[in-house]
Design a protein around this motif. Structure first.
Motif, short mmCIF file in Angstrom:
data_model
loop_
_atom_site.label_atom_id
_atom_site.label_comp_id
_atom_site.label_asym_id
_atom_site.label_seq_id
_atom_site.Cartn_x
_atom_site.Cartn_y
_atom_site.Cartn_z
N THR A 170 -5.73 -1.17 5.23
CA THR A 170 -5.91 0.27 5.15
C THR A 170 -4.64 0.97 5.59
O THR A 170 -4.15 0.73 6.69
N ARG A 206 -6.47 -5.33 -1.27
CA ARG A 206 -7.51 -4.30 -1.37
C ARG A 206 -8.79 -4.79 -0.69
O ARG A 206 -9.24 -5.91 -0.89
N GLY A 207 -9.35 -3.91 0.14
CA GLY A 207 -10.55 -4.27 0.88
C GLY A 207 -10.28 -4.87 2.24
O GLY A 207 -11.19 -4.98 3.07
N ARG A 208 -9.04 -5.28 2.48
CA ARG A 208 -8.68 -5.87 3.77
C ARG A 208 -7.69 -4.99 4.54
O ARG A 208 -7.69 -4.97 5.77
N ASN A 236 -2.90 3.72 -3.11
CA ASN A 236 -2.96 2.54 -3.96
C ASN A 236 -2.71 1.29 -3.13
O ASN A 236 -1.86 1.30 -2.23
N TYR A 237 -3.46 0.25 -3.43
CA TYR A 237 -3.30 -1.04 -2.76
C TYR A 237 -2.99 -2.12 -3.78
O TYR A 237 -3.48 -2.09 -4.91
N ALA A 260 0.86 -1.19 0.00
CA ALA A 260 0.00 0.00 0.00
C ALA A 260 0.89 1.23 0.00
O ALA A 260 1.91 1.25 0.70
N ASP A 271 -3.63 -5.62 -5.39
CA ASP A 271 -4.91 -6.31 -5.58
C ASP A 271 -5.18 -7.33 -4.48
O ASP A 271 -6.32 -7.50 -4.05
#
Length: 120
Positions: free
Chosen positions: A67, A63-65, A57-58, A48, A60
């Motif tokens: 932060t 992403r979603g897990r 940017n994360y 990240a 793939d």
């Protein structure tokens, strides 16, 4: 700048960890910084990043897990990692001092890594 990462550990799949990176220099909202990881037998990869513009940017895979956030009060770059998976296992590094552009990040300062181990 000197960076010190902390917060790694051994957890079970599905659990959470929060990594923190303390900087020897005051962090501002204009600083590009990032978290990277290196899994056993693999090359280091970006997890990240936050750019000087504030764009985040994360990878793939996270992403979603995960932060990423800059805390200018605590002077840390944090990485909240939720729903961890065994494939998240690796040494996590924080990075700062972008000598590239805001489009292509090239960090020149790296902290010592912190180990994250996720078992199934």
């Amino acid at each position: 700048v000197q960076l010190q990462a902390s917060g790694g550990g051994s957890v079970q799949a599905g659990e959470s960890l929060r990594l923190s990176c303390t900087s020897s220099r005051r962090i501002t909202n204009g600083d590009a910084m990032g978290w990277y990881r290196q899994a056993p037998g693999k090359q280091r990869e970006a997890v990240a990043t936050v750019r000087s513009s504030g764009a985040i940017n994360y990878a793939d895979a996270v992403r979603g897990r995960f932060t990423i956030s800059r805390d200018i009060v605590k002077n840390t770059l944090d990485l909240q990692m939720n729903n961890l998976k065994p494939e998240d296992t690796g040494v996590y590094y924080c990075a700062a001092d972008n000598i590239g552009s805001d489009l292509v990040l090239v960090f020149s300062s790296w902290g010592e890594g912190t180990l994250v181990t996720v078992s199934s």
